[in-house]
Design an enzyme around this catalytic site. Structure first.
Site, PDB file in Angstrom:
ATOM      1  N   GLU A 132      -4.996   1.481   2.329  1.00  0.00           N
ATOM      2  CA  GLU A 132      -5.034   0.343   3.247  1.00  0.00           C
ATOM      3  C   GLU A 132      -5.333   0.825   4.653  1.00  0.00           C
ATOM      4  O   GLU A 132      -6.141   0.252   5.369  1.00  0.00           O
ATOM      5  CB  GLU A 132      -3.699  -0.414   3.223  1.00  0.00           C
ATOM      6  CG  GLU A 132      -3.720  -1.747   3.960  1.00  0.00           C
ATOM      7  CD  GLU A 132      -3.354  -1.652   5.439  1.00  0.00           C
ATOM      8  OE1 GLU A 132      -3.552  -2.640   6.155  1.00  0.00           O
ATOM      9  OE2 GLU A 132      -2.886  -0.591   5.903  1.00  0.00           O
ATOM     10  N   GLU A 133      -4.682   1.909   5.036  1.00  0.00           N
ATOM     11  CA  GLU A 133      -4.792   2.371   6.426  1.00  0.00           C
ATOM     12  C   GLU A 133      -6.183   2.896   6.744  1.00  0.00           C
ATOM     13  O   GLU A 133      -6.553   3.006   7.903  1.00  0.00           O
ATOM     14  CB  GLU A 133      -3.737   3.444   6.720  1.00  0.00           C
ATOM     15  CG  GLU A 133      -2.297   3.017   6.445  1.00  0.00           C
ATOM     16  CD  GLU A 133      -1.742   2.032   7.467  1.00  0.00           C
ATOM     17  OE1 GLU A 133      -2.492   1.587   8.341  1.00  0.00           O
ATOM     18  OE2 GLU A 133      -0.537   1.717   7.361  1.00  0.00           O
TER      19      GLU A 133
ATOM     20  N   HIS B 134       3.628   3.176  12.805  1.00  0.00           N
ATOM     21  CA  HIS B 134       2.544   4.164  12.892  1.00  0.00           C
ATOM     22  C   HIS B 134       2.899   5.377  13.746  1.00  0.00           C
ATOM     23  O   HIS B 134       2.024   5.953  14.392  1.00  0.00           O
ATOM     24  CB  HIS B 134       1.237   3.513  13.385  1.00  0.00           C
ATOM     25  CG  HIS B 134       0.587   2.652  12.338  1.00  0.00           C
ATOM     26  ND1 HIS B 134      -0.628   2.057  12.501  1.00  0.00           N
ATOM     27  CD2 HIS B 134       0.996   2.299  11.090  1.00  0.00           C
ATOM     28  CE1 HIS B 134      -0.940   1.375  11.398  1.00  0.00           C
ATOM     29  NE2 HIS B 134       0.039   1.499  10.540  1.00  0.00           N
TER      30      HIS B 134
ATOM     31  N   HIS C  59       0.822  -1.214   0.000  1.00  0.00           N
ATOM     32  CA  HIS C  59       0.000   0.000   0.000  1.00  0.00           C
ATOM     33  C   HIS C  59       0.854   1.261   0.000  1.00  0.00           C
ATOM     34  O   HIS C  59       1.866   1.348   0.655  1.00  0.00           O
ATOM     35  CB  HIS C  59      -1.039  -0.012   1.122  1.00  0.00           C
ATOM     36  CG  HIS C  59      -0.486   0.010   2.524  1.00  0.00           C
ATOM     37  ND1 HIS C  59      -0.233   1.169   3.201  1.00  0.00           N
ATOM     38  CD2 HIS C  59      -0.171  -0.994   3.368  1.00  0.00           C
ATOM     39  CE1 HIS C  59       0.206   0.881   4.422  1.00  0.00           C
ATOM     40  NE2 HIS C  59       0.269  -0.419   4.546  1.00  0.00           N
TER      41      HIS C  59
ATOM     42  N   ASP D 188       6.298   1.181   6.481  1.00  0.00           N
ATOM     43  CA  ASP D 188       4.889   0.797   6.328  1.00  0.00           C
ATOM     44  C   ASP D 188       4.179   1.805   5.447  1.00  0.00           C
ATOM     45  O   ASP D 188       3.644   2.763   5.943  1.00  0.00           O
ATOM     46  CB  ASP D 188       4.231   0.721   7.714  1.00  0.00           C
ATOM     47  CG  ASP D 188       2.752   0.421   7.637  1.00  0.00           C
ATOM     48  OD1 ASP D 188       2.303  -0.054   6.585  1.00  0.00           O
ATOM     49  OD2 ASP D 188       2.041   0.681   8.622  1.00  0.00           O
TER      50      ASP D 188
ATOM     51  N   GLU E 191       3.999  -6.144   3.857  1.00  0.00           N
ATOM     52  CA  GLU E 191       3.644  -5.189   4.899  1.00  0.00           C
ATOM     53  C   GLU E 191       4.827  -4.884   5.798  1.00  0.00           C
ATOM     54  O   GLU E 191       5.890  -5.482   5.659  1.00  0.00           O
ATOM     55  CB  GLU E 191       2.507  -5.773   5.752  1.00  0.00           C
ATOM     56  CG  GLU E 191       1.130  -5.328   5.312  1.00  0.00           C
ATOM     57  CD  GLU E 191       0.868  -3.846   5.592  1.00  0.00           C
ATOM     58  OE1 GLU E 191       1.743  -3.154   6.139  1.00  0.00           O
ATOM     59  OE2 GLU E 191      -0.225  -3.369   5.238  1.00  0.00           O
TER      60      GLU E 191
HETATM   61 ZN    ZN Z   1       0.792  -1.207   6.462  1.00  0.00          ZN
END
Ligand code: ZN
Ligand code: NAG
Ligand code: NAG
Length: 919
Positions: free
Chosen positions: A216-217, A316, A169, A181, A243
Site C-alpha cells: 500500500e505504501e 510514518h 496492508h 499502520d 487503516e
Molecule cells: Zn496505512
C-alpha cells in the site's frame, strides 16, 4: 427554573452570570471529551470463560502486531523484511485453512456438518497504474508484488457469489515499523477470522474475502493488483478498508459510499464517525489517500474506510510501535469490524443488491455521545425546511418592537429588517474572530518567529487563539450599532436555520451540525418568550439551554479537527501557512461551539463590551508570551527530518540532502550543524531549487516539492568502491533495447530497461512526447516530463516499459544540447533520464543490526510462532551486510541528532543511488 428566577438573573452582572454558567461551560465539554475518547476494556483471554465461546482478544491482536513490527521489523516494499512478512502470513493463512478443515471434520463427526470453507491464495503479479498526487501526474509500475487472500464462505457456489472484501496492508512505509499502520488492522482481521470460524453456530450466507494486501505504501500497488487481476475480484460487492494514521482513540469512519453500508455501520457496538469527516476527507484537503481509491476505481463498488486517527504524531515514524498504541484501540476496532462482518455475511445482508457502483452518500450520519443517527438527504431537506419555516414563524410572533416610538421599525415587518441586521452582525462577528486570530498568528510567525508553538498538544492552540478569537468577535460589535439582545438571539437562530437549509440543498450533509445547534436555540427562544412575554433581557437559562447542544457537538468537532490537523502541520511541507490555518480553525470551530457569545455581548451594553475586549486582549498577550517560550517539538511529538545520503553513479559524488516537512523555525541551524559535523571540508549547505526537473528527491516525488531541501557535499570515503556503478558488482543501469528509429514517421520505439540489483523504489524521469506506452492508454499528447516509480518484490532487479516517442523537432532539443550544429535525428531522439533508487541495505533505523528487544514481548506466549520468530530473525541477520558508507554515516548522524536535539527529531535516513544517463 421558574420565570421568577429569570427576572432575578437578569439583574446579575456579566461576571456573576458567567460564573453561574461556568459549570455548564466547563462541564459539558469535559463530559464530551471523556465520551469522545472512550474505549472498551481490552480483553485478554481467547475464550470467554463463561460462555466457552471464542472472543476477540486485544492481547492476541497486539501480539501479532508486535511480531510484524518488531520481530520482522520495517516491512518496506522490496526489502527482505517485506518478504519475510509475506512468508509469515502465507504460513499463517495455511494454518487457518487447516484449522477450518479440522473444524468441519469435527462437526461431521458430531453429526452436524458445519457449512464452512476457508480458501487461501497467494497472489503474485505485476502491473502498472497511473497515480496522480498533489496535482502531479505520476505512474507506478510493479513487478511480482503479492497479496495473501483468505476467503471464508459456506462452501457453496451461491455462498461465493457475493462477497464483502476486508482489506488491510501488511507492508509499512520507508521510515516506520508500522505497528498501528497497518499491522494492527492485519491482526484485527486475523482475530476476526479466528472468532468467526471458531463460533460453532456461525455459517456465512455470503462470503468474506480477507485481503492482506502487501504493497500500500508504495502507492497502492497491491490493491490495484487484486482489483484488476485476481480471479475472485468480480464477486466483491462491497469493501471495508482498515487503516491507521494514529495510535489513540476509537477508530473513525471517514468514508462511506452508500446508504446500505452506512446502515451496516449503524449496527456496530461502538459507532464513531460523521458525515462531516466524510466530506472533509473526500474534499481532498488532507492530501491523503488509501486503498479505498483503488477499490472504487477498479472494482467500482461501495465501501467503508476506517482509521485510528488520534495522536497522529507517530504516523510514518519509527515510533509507530505497539507500546504506543493505547489500550482499547485494538478492541474497539475488532469489535466493530466483527459486527460489520457478521451482518454483511448474514441473510439480512444488503450485498446482493449492491450492484450500482458507489455513490456520494445521500445519508446524513453522525455518532453523538455513543449513539448513531442517520437519515436520508430527502428527510433532511424536509426536516430542515420545516424547521426554517417554524423559526421564521417563531421569530415573527415573538418579536417585540424594542423602540415603538420609531415609526420606521414600528411597522409590521420591522422584525425582518431588525433580524437581517442581527444576521449581518453575526456574519461580522465571525469575520472579526477570524481577523483577531490571524493578527495574532502573524505576530507569532513574523514578529516573533515562533510558529507552530502549539504543535505538541493538539488542543493547545485553543488557549493561544481562543481569547484572540473572542477579542476579535467582540471588537466588531463595538463598531456595529447596538442591537437588542433578543434580536441577536433570533437573528442567530435564523442565520443557522438558513445555513442548514442552504447547505443541505447544495448536497452537503454536514449541514446537520448547524441543525444540531439551531434546534435548542429555537426551544430556548420559545420557552423564554412564553415565560417572560418576550420583554426585558433574555433569561440566563435560555443561554444555558441554547448552549448545551453547540457545546456538545462543537467539542466533538474540535477534538476531531485538531487531532487531525495539528499533527498534519508537521508533514504538510515547509511552505504551508500552518500558523494561519490552525488559528483560523480555532476561530471557525470556536464560533460554532459558542454561538450565544454574540447575543451575550449585547446583553450589557458597550461599556461592558469594551471591558471584555480589554480583558481578552490582555489574556491574548499573556498567551502569546507563554507560547512564544514553548518549543514546538518534544520526544513524543517529533520533528520529521528527511535525510538522503546520495551516491551519484555517473559522477561518483556523494551528497547529503536534508529536508523538513514542517515550517517550524530552526531548520537552518540544524542543517548548519550537520554540515559542520558531517560535510566535506569547507563545504556549506545550499538550499536547492525544487521543481520537476530536480531529480535529487525523486524517490519522494511529488512530495519533495514541499520540503525546500538543502544539499551538502560529503567527504570521500576511503577504500570504497561503489557496487552500483557500471563495472561494479551490482550495476544500476538504464538502457534502451529493441531500439528502432523510424525516420519517415519521425518516431522512436524502444524498451526502456531498468536493471537495479540491490536497489529498491526506483524512479525515472524524462522529457518526451510519448505516443504510446505500456503504462496506460492515454499518455499526454505533448512534449512533457514524466515520472515513473517502481515498487517490486524482494530480489526483483529488472523492470521495463515499452514506448514509442515522437522525435522532437530540432527547435525543442537544441536548447538541451551543447553544440551549436543542427542535431541529427539520432541525437534528437535521445532521452535524458534521471534515475534514482534506495539501497536495500541502507535505511536507518530499519536496517540497523540492533536485534529487536524481545524480552518484553508479553503477548508472545499466545502465538504459536515463537520458533518461527527465531527463524525469521536468523534470516534477517543472515541477509544483513556489513554497514556500507551510508549506514556508517547514519549510525553517527542518528546519534548526533538524538544528542543535539534531545530526541526531538525523527530522522528518516535513507541511502540513495542515482544519476543521469542519455540513452
Ligand atoms: Zn496505512
Ligand atoms: C460502476 O457501476 C455502475 C453500475 O453498474 C455503472 O453505472 C457505472 O458506470 C460504473 N462506473 C464505472 C467507472 O465503471
Ligand atoms: C515560521 O517562521 C519563520 C521565521 O522564524 C519563517 O521563516 C517561516 O517561513 C515560518 N514558517 C511558515 C510555515 O510560515
Amino acid at each position: 427554573m421558574s420565570s421568577k428566577g429569570a427576572t432575578t438573573t437578569a439583574r446579575w452582572g456579566p461576571f456573576k452570570s458567567l460564573l453561574v454558567l461556568a459549570p455548564l461551560l466547563i462541564g459539558a465539554p469535559t463530559f464530551t471529551v471523556y465520551q469522545h475518547y472512550a474505549l472498551p476494556n481490552p480483553i485478554t483471554e481467547l475464550i470467554n470463560p463463561q460462555t466457552n465461546l471464542p472472543q476477540l482478544s486485544e492481547a492476541q491482536i497486539l501480539s501479532y502486531s508486535k511480531l510484524l513490527s518488531e520481530d520482522i521489523g520495517y516491512r518496506t516494499v522490496g526489502t527482505i523484511e517485506h518478504a519475510l512478512a509475506d512468508e509469515w502470513l502465507t504460513k499463517k493463512a495455511h494454518e487457518i485453512k487447516n484449522e477450518c478443515e479440522e473444524i468441519v471434520n469435527r462437526s461431521k463427526e458430531n453429526g452436524k456438518e458445519r457449512k464452512l470453507e476457508c480458501e487461501v491464495w497467494r497472489q503474485q503479479g505485476s502491473g502498472s497504474h497511473r497515480f496522480d498526487m498533489m496535482g502531479k501526474r505520476l505512474y507506478k509500475t510493479y513487478v511480482d508484488l503479492t497479496n495473501i487472500i483468505i476467503r471464508v464462505s459456506n462452501g457453496t457456489p451461491e455462498g461465493k457469489e457475493h462477497a464483502v472484501l476486508v482489506n488491510a496492508h501488511l507492508d509499512s512505509t520507508l521510515p516506520s515499523p508500522g505497528a498501528a499502520d497497518d499491522a494492527l488492522s492485519v491482526a484485527v482481521m486475523l482475530e476476526c477470522i479466528r472468532v468467526l470460524t471458531n463460533t460453532p453456530t456461525w455459517e456465512p450466507v455470503h462470503s468474506i474475502i480477507f485481503l492482506f494486501n502487501h504493497a500500500e505504501e508504495s502507492l497502492q500497488d497491491a490493491s490495484q493488483l487484486f482489483s484488476t487481476q485476481h480471479p475472485i475480484r468480480d464477486s466483491v460487492r462491497a469493501f471495508i478498508n482498515l487503516e491507521a494514521a494514529g495510535t489513540v482513540g476509537p477508530e473513525l469512519l471517514f468514508q462511506a459510499t452508500s446508504e446500505q453500508m452506512i446502515e451496516a455501520y449503524s449496527r456496530v457496538p461502538r459507532p464513531f464517525g460523521t458525515v462531516v469527516a466524510n466530506e472533509v476527507f473526500s474534499s481532498g484537503v488532507l492530501l491523503s489517500d488509501t486503498d479505498f481509491r483503488q477499490f472504487e476505481l477498479y472494482l467500482n463498488v461501495t465501501g467503508l474506510d476506517m482509521a485510528v486517527v488520534g495522536n497522529s504524531y507517530m504516523y510514518h515514524t519509527r515510533k509507530d510501535l505497539v507500546e504506543n498504541i493505547q489500550p482499547g484501540v485494538a478492541q474497539h476496532m475488532a469489535d466493530n469490524v466483527h459486527a460489520l462482518l457478521l451482518y454483511l455475511s448474514s441473510s439480512e445482508s444488503p450485498l446482493p443488491a449492491l450492484d450500482f457502483g458507489y455513490t456520494r452518500p445521500s445519508t446524513v450520519f453522525f455518532s453523538h455521545l455513543g449513539y448513531f443517527f442517520k437519515y436520508s438527504y430527502s428527510t433532511a431537506r424536509i426536516l430542515y425546511s420545516i424547521f426554517l419555516v417554524a423559526s421564521l414563524v417563531l421569530v415573527a410572533f415573538t418579536w417585540q418592537n424594542p423602540a415603538p416610538a420609531l415609526k420606521s421599525s414600528g411597522r409590521r415587518g420591522g422584525w425582518i429588517k431588525e433580524n437581517l441586521k442581527a444576521t449581518g452582525a453575526a456574519g461580522v462577528t465571525f469575520i472579526g474572530a477570524l481577523i483577531g486570530v490571524n493578527l495574532v498568528a502573524a505576530v507569532m510567525q513574523y514578529a516573533l518567529g515562533r510558529n507552530m508553538s502549539w504543535y505538541a498538544v493538539e488542543l493547545s492552540a485553543l488557549a493561544l487563539y481562543g481569547p484572540a478569537a473572542l477579542a476579535g468577535a467582540f471588537s466588531t460589535q463595538l463598531l456595529v450599532a447596538r442591537l437588542p439582545e433578543r434580536t441577536m438571539f433570533s437573528g442567530l437562530l435564523l442565520s443557522l436555520a438558513f445555513s442548514t437549509v442552504f447547505l443541505q440543498f447544495i448536497g452537503i450533509g454536514s449541514a446537520a451540525i448547524f441543525f444540531l445547534s439551531a434546534a435548542p436555540i429555537f426551544v430556548s427562544i420559545l420557552l423564554d418568550s412564553l415565560s417572560t412575554g418576550g420583554k426585558g433581557p433574555m433569561s440566563l437559562w435560555a443561554y444555558a439551554l441554547g448552549q448545551i447542544s453547540p457545546l456538545l457537538t462543537g467539542t466533538q468537532v474540535i477534538c476531531t479537527v485538531f487531532d487531525v490537523f495539528v499533527p498534519l502541520t508537521g508533514r504538510t511541507g515547509r511552505e504551508a501557512p500552518a500558523e494561519h490555518i490552525i488559528a483560523s480553525l480555532v476561530s471557525i470551530t470556536g464560533s460554532y461551539t459558542l454561538p450565544l457569545v454574540l447575543p451575550f455581548s449585547h446583553r450589557y451594553g458597550p461599556s461592558v463590551l469594551k471591558r471584555f475586549v480589554v480583558i481578552l486582549s490582555a489574556i491574548t498577550l499573556v498567551m502569546v508570551a507563554v507560547f512564544a517560550a514553548r518549543e514546538p517539538f518534544d520526544e513524543l511529538h517529533q520533528k520529521r527530518l528527511f535525510v538522503l545520503s546520495s551516491e551519484n553513479v555517473t559522477t561518483g559524488e556523494r551528497h547529503l540532502h536534508i529536508g523538513a516537512a514542517d515550517g517550524a523555525p530552526g531548520l537552518e541551524a540544524l542543517v548548519e550543524g550537520i554540515t559542520a559535523e558531517f560535510g566535506a571540508v569547507g563545504s556549506s549547505a545550499v538550499q536547492e531549487k525544487m521543481d520537476d526537473w530536480n531529480g535529487d528527491w525523486d524517490i519522494l516525488y511529488p512530495f519533495s516539492a514541499f520540503m525546500s531541501p538543502y544539499k551538502v557535499e560529503l567527504p570521500p570515503v576511503k577504500d570504497y568502491a561503489s557496487p552500483y556503478v557500471v563495472g561494479g558488482s551490482m550495476p544500476f543501469v538504464i538502457e534502451a533495447i529493441n531500439d528502432v528509429i523510424d525516420e519517415g514517421k519521425q518516431t522512436r520505439s524502444l524498451t526502456l530497461r531498468v536493471r537495479h540489483p540491490g536497489v529498491i523504489w526506483t524512479v525515472i524521469a524524462f522529457d518526451a512526447h510519448v505516443l504510446w506506452w505500456t503504462l496506460d492508454d492515454s499518455p499526454p499528447d505533448e512534449y512533457a516530463r514524466h515520472h515513473i516509480k517502481e515498487g517490486s518484490f524482494y530480489g526483483v532487479d529488472t523492470w521495463t516499459i515499452d514506448l514509442v516517442i515522437r522525435i522532437p523537432s530540432p527547435g525543442i532539443v537544441a536548447s538541451t544540447l551543447d553544440s551549436d550544429k543542427v542535431p541529427s535525428t539520432k541525437e534528437r531522439a535521445q532521452l535524458k533520464v534521471n534515475f534514482m533508487g534506495v539501497q536495500e541495505t541502507a535505511m536507518w533505523p530499519g536496517k540497523s543490526h540492533r536485534t529487536p528487544d524481545t524480552s518484553s514481548s508479553g503477548g508472545h506466549s499466545q502465538t504459536s510462532s515463537d520458533l518461527y520468530v527465531a527463524e525469521l530473525q536468523k534470516k534477517r541477520e543472515d541477509a544483513a551486510l556489513p554497514y556500507g558508507p551510508a549506514m556508517q554515516l547514519f549510525e553517527k548522524l542518528d546519534g548526533w541528532l538524538e544528542e543535539r536535539t534531545g530526541g526531538k527529531v525523527d530522522g528518516m535516513l535513507v541511502g540513495s543511488v542515482g544519476g543521469i544517463v542519455v540513452i
